[in-house]
Design an enzyme around this catalytic site. Structure first.
Site, mmCIF file in Angstrom:
data_model
loop_
_atom_site.group_PDB
_atom_site.id
_atom_site.type_symbol
_atom_site.label_atom_id
_atom_site.label_comp_id
_atom_site.label_asym_id
_atom_site.label_seq_id
_atom_site.Cartn_x
_atom_site.Cartn_y
_atom_site.Cartn_z
ATOM 1 C CE LYS A 1 5.714 -6.928 6.475
ATOM 2 N NZ LYS A 1 5.451 -7.534 5.156
ATOM 3 C CD GLU B 1 9.659 -7.851 -1.961
ATOM 4 O OE1 GLU B 1 10.029 -7.136 -1.019
ATOM 5 O OE2 GLU B 1 8.474 -7.942 -2.299
ATOM 6 C CG ASN C 1 -7.463 -14.803 17.420
ATOM 7 O OD1 ASN C 1 -7.435 -13.743 16.805
ATOM 8 N ND2 ASN C 1 -6.864 -15.886 16.979
ATOM 9 N N GLY C 2 -10.286 -12.722 17.045
ATOM 10 C CA GLY C 2 -11.285 -12.716 15.973
ATOM 11 C C GLY C 2 -12.024 -11.386 15.926
ATOM 12 N NE ARG D 1 -0.566 -15.735 17.079
ATOM 13 C CZ ARG D 1 -1.261 -16.788 16.688
ATOM 14 N NH1 ARG D 1 -0.748 -17.988 16.827
ATOM 15 N NH2 ARG D 1 -2.458 -16.670 16.161
ATOM 16 C CG HIS E 1 5.254 1.068 -27.919
ATOM 17 N ND1 HIS E 1 5.022 1.739 -29.106
ATOM 18 C CD2 HIS E 1 4.053 0.547 -27.551
ATOM 19 C CE1 HIS E 1 3.742 1.663 -29.415
ATOM 20 N NE2 HIS E 1 3.118 0.951 -28.494
ATOM 21 C CB CYS F 1 -5.103 -12.306 19.434
ATOM 22 S SG CYS F 1 -5.852 -10.805 18.820
ATOM 23 C CD1 TRP G 1 -3.502 -7.535 14.079
ATOM 24 C CD2 TRP G 1 -1.359 -7.232 14.557
ATOM 25 N NE1 TRP G 1 -2.934 -6.876 13.019
ATOM 26 C CE2 TRP G 1 -1.620 -6.668 13.282
ATOM 27 C CE3 TRP G 1 -0.080 -7.152 15.057
ATOM 28 C CZ2 TRP G 1 -0.644 -6.045 12.514
ATOM 29 C CZ3 TRP G 1 0.895 -6.533 14.280
ATOM 30 C CH2 TRP G 1 0.616 -5.982 13.039
ATOM 31 C CE LYS H 1 5.552 -9.977 -2.505
ATOM 32 N NZ LYS H 1 5.699 -8.584 -2.761
ATOM 33 C CD GLU I 1 3.249 -7.404 -5.201
ATOM 34 O OE1 GLU I 1 3.609 -6.221 -5.390
ATOM 35 O OE2 GLU I 1 3.509 -8.023 -4.160
HETATM 36 C C1 AGP Z 1 6.626 -5.529 -0.713
HETATM 37 O O1 AGP Z 1 6.825 -6.928 -0.713
HETATM 38 C C2 AGP Z 1 7.543 -4.828 0.270
HETATM 39 N N1 AGP Z 1 7.450 -5.380 1.547
HETATM 40 C C3 AGP Z 1 7.386 -3.307 0.204
HETATM 41 O O2 AGP Z 1 7.323 -2.933 -1.153
HETATM 42 C C4 AGP Z 1 6.144 -2.721 0.920
HETATM 43 O O3 AGP Z 1 4.972 -3.078 0.220
HETATM 44 C C5 AGP Z 1 6.299 -1.203 0.929
HETATM 45 O O4 AGP Z 1 7.490 -0.885 1.617
HETATM 46 C C6 AGP Z 1 5.129 -0.477 1.586
HETATM 47 O O5 AGP Z 1 5.047 -0.842 2.936
HETATM 48 P P1 AGP Z 1 3.712 -0.440 3.746
HETATM 49 O O6 AGP Z 1 2.575 -1.161 3.078
HETATM 50 O O7 AGP Z 1 3.957 -0.890 5.163
HETATM 51 O O8 AGP Z 1 3.552 1.050 3.639
#
Ligand code: AGP
Length: 629
Positions: free
Chosen positions: A624, A505, A113-114, A36, A521, A11, A87, A502, A498
């Protein structure tokens, strides 16, 4: 960056005492902390009247400002006050849960906050004494307790002493800022495991969770230490510990601009969020082990229902999906339950076999991802029980689930998931432990032991973060690569996926993650001279057979010209001869290794992206939260 003080927290908090109208300064500070992320906001002003003037609203700051204007700014006139952007952690983001929270008389206000872990007991104590609480929050309990300490007893009439006496009773993490109608010339603030910094101006003082709130007024700051309390007045400040003994803060000068301040001195939010991962882990686990038992947040699924579960699905997208793949290994091992991990976008179209004894775990940082939300709806139509793992209090997915486990990674501004991913992995382990506990596949002392190991991961991640300059240099050297492969086995396989995501993207570079056993394979045909291949090594002390097989895999690809970049446990000498680059991580329990092995891959991807000149926070084509199918 010199003098970078990484203040973490969730927060936004700002307090002021000085020569200007506190309302203007406080609202300005809240705006400076909007980055934030928050879901509600509020202010409290000590106007010299019988009560404080308080306004608070869910939603954007504009909602609060409209309410202030409707009341009339004159009602808030005064030179001492505070504000908060929330938040949500406890209780949905609605007006009554917004800060500041007051006592029954309206003469004491608190912003926080916390997470106060023992708030349920404090709440019960207050209710037993006839106090009526008006919100779902842990914060409100502190307002009533401080008012009670100020009204009578040995701290009567002494606001700092009253706040200290309450702080001594609190468990958990908190930054508290307190104002009292009787004391329109001072503001009191206290901290434990949550950020609090004093801004030292000319005839004006500030307290804040983030220097961004006041650096337009002063760059002279003092960071408070653990279990310290500060009283700010127009002409100065005084710091004590919670016993009341004089204490010292840590003075520093803020040598970066507002934009950098928002990022904690980093160039990008994502880099700050990578650094916040130890905190995100600790906050996610905090309060989930009480009286020897793992507890979820909202468990509208009885233990008997959990015992009846005969199959688990984890549904999610992207990084959240990868966190589910990690969960599969833990839940199957701890609970002896079959676990399927399915991309949410595929789930309902494959006509999955579900019934009331199926537990569907929906993992989502935003809680708004359309694919995952539709998967939740499909699961419920099939009478399955749904448990949401979510980082956003009150979002759609938790609202439509039977049970919820909130991660407490705080707002994640970078589009690429880092601290939220680690928090999802940790939360999924908690789900596994809760299932094992309910089903008796692990004794209580075993669950306690696993939880303790999980809690220790926060410091393991912190230690990992200290060794990553090598990875940044590697990232710069790989910036012109055409592709990078990622290999892993067991829980290292989701980490490989993962790491590849990264890199895709952030650096727009082709990258692919494989289960190392799959190389022969087909994918081994991809290996050519100088092709970078990142290998996530399991602990040599864990499943030795996995370690040996992966050493063989590395030898095979090295023989074909690959440039091997090996993420391995410190002291793993067997793998050293096969690593062109060896990145060492702390030794941790096998199942928990993704919490540390993912971190170098996050940093590698971010550094390659930076070297290629891309915006690490806002990668092209991505949002996002993907709220469309
Ligand atoms: C991962 O770096 C991305 N931002 C994306 O794959 C994300 O994890 C995915 O869209 C799921 O989003 P969510 O966790 O908000 O459901």
């Amino acid at each position: 960056m010199a003098g970078v003080v990484t203040l973490r927290g969730v927060c936004g908090i700002v307090g002021y005492v000085g020569h200007r109208q506190a309302l203007d300064v406080v609202l300005g500070g809240l705006h400076r902390m909007e980055y934030r992320g928050y879901d509600s906001a509020g202010v409290a002003m000590a106007t010299g009247g019988q009560t404080l003037t308080v306004e608070r609203r869910a939603g954007r700051l504009a909602n609060l400002e409209s309410a202030v204007e409707a009341t009339g700014r004159d009602a808030f006139a005064g030179t001492a006050g505070m504000g908060h952007t929330r938040w949500a952690t406890h209780g949905p983001p609605v007006d009554r849960n917004s800060h500041p929270h007051r006592d029954a008389t309206g003469r004491v206000a608190v912003v926080h906050n916390g997470i106060i872990e023992n708030f349920a007991a404090l709440r019960a104590e207050l209710e037993a004494s006839g106090v009526e609480l008006s919100s779902d929050t842990d914060t409100e309990t502190t307002a009533h307790l401080i008012a009670r300490a100020y009204a009578d007893g040995e701290t009567a009439g002494d606001l700092p002493a009253s706040v200290r006496s309450v702080c001594r009773r609190l468990e958990g993490a908190f930054t508290l800022v307190v104002t009292h109608a009787d004391q329109p010339d001072l503001v009191v603030a206290a901290r434990r495991s949550s950020p609090l910094v004093v801004g030292v101006g000319e005839a004006e003082m500030f307290v804040a969770s983030d220097v961004a709130a006041f650096i337009e007024h002063t760059r002279d700051a003092v960071e408070l230490g653990q279990d310290q309390l500060v009283v700010i007045g127009r002409d100065g400040y005084e710091i004590t510990d919670f016993a009341g003994d004089t204490a010292e803060g840590k003075p520093f000068t803020v040598d970066w601009d507002l934009s950098a301040a928002e990022k904690g001195g980093h160039e990008y939010f994502m880099l700050k969020e990578i650094e916040e991962q130890p905190e995100a882990l600790a906050n996610t686990l905090r309060g989930h082990f009480q009286d020897g038992l793992v507890v979820l947040d909202e468990q509208r699924i009885s233990d008997q229902d959990l015992r009846d579960v005969d199959k688990v699905f984890v549904v999610a997208c992207g990084s959240a999906y990868h966190s589910g793949l990690v969960a599969k290994y833990a839940i199957e091992h701890w609970c002896r339950l079959p676990v399927e991990v399915e991309l949410a976008s595929e789930f309902r179209y494959r006509d999955p076999v579900l019934d009331r004894d199926t537990l569907v775990v929906a993992v989502s940082q935003s809680g708004e991802t359309a694919d995952t939300l539709e998967a939740v709806r499909h699961a419920r139509e099939q009478k399955a029980r749904v448990l949401a793992v979510c980082n956003t209090n009150g979002a759609q997915i938790p609202r439509e689930s039977d049970a919820v486990l909130y991660t407490h990674a705080g707002p994640e501004i970078g589009v690429a998931s880092t601290k939220a991913f680690l928090a999802q992995v940790a939360a999924n382990y908690l789900v596994g432990l809760a299932l094992a506990q309910a089903r008796g596949t692990k004794y209580p002392d075993e669950v306690a032991g696993e939880f303790a190991e999980l809690e220790a991961m926060s410091s393991a991640v912190h230690k990992t973060l200290e060794t990553l300059e090598q990875v940044r240099g590697l990232g710069r050297r790989l910036a012109e690569s055409k592709a990078v492969l990622f290999l892993g086995r067991h829980v290292g396989y989701p980490v490989a996926l993962e790491g590849a995501l990264k890199l895709k993207e952030l650096a727009y570079m082709h990258a692919e993650g494989f289960a190392a056993g799959e190389l022969k394979h087909g994918p081994i045909a991809l290996i050519e001279d100088d092709l970078p291949v990142v290998v996530v090594m399991p602990s040599p002390k864990g499943r030795a057979v996995l370690h040996s097989k992966l050493v063989s895999n590395i030898s095979e690809i090295q023989a074909r010209g690959a440039r091997t970049i090996v993420i391995a446990e410190e002291g793993d000498d067997r793998v050293r001869p096969f690593a062109d680059e060896l990145v060492e991580i702390p030794a941790v329990p096998t199942l928990l290794q993704p919490l540390v092995s993912t971190v170098p891959l996050q940093v590698l991807a971010a550094e390659i992206a930076r070297a290629r000149g891309f915006d690490v926070d806002k990668p092209r084509n991505l949002a996002k939260s993907v709220t469309v199918e």
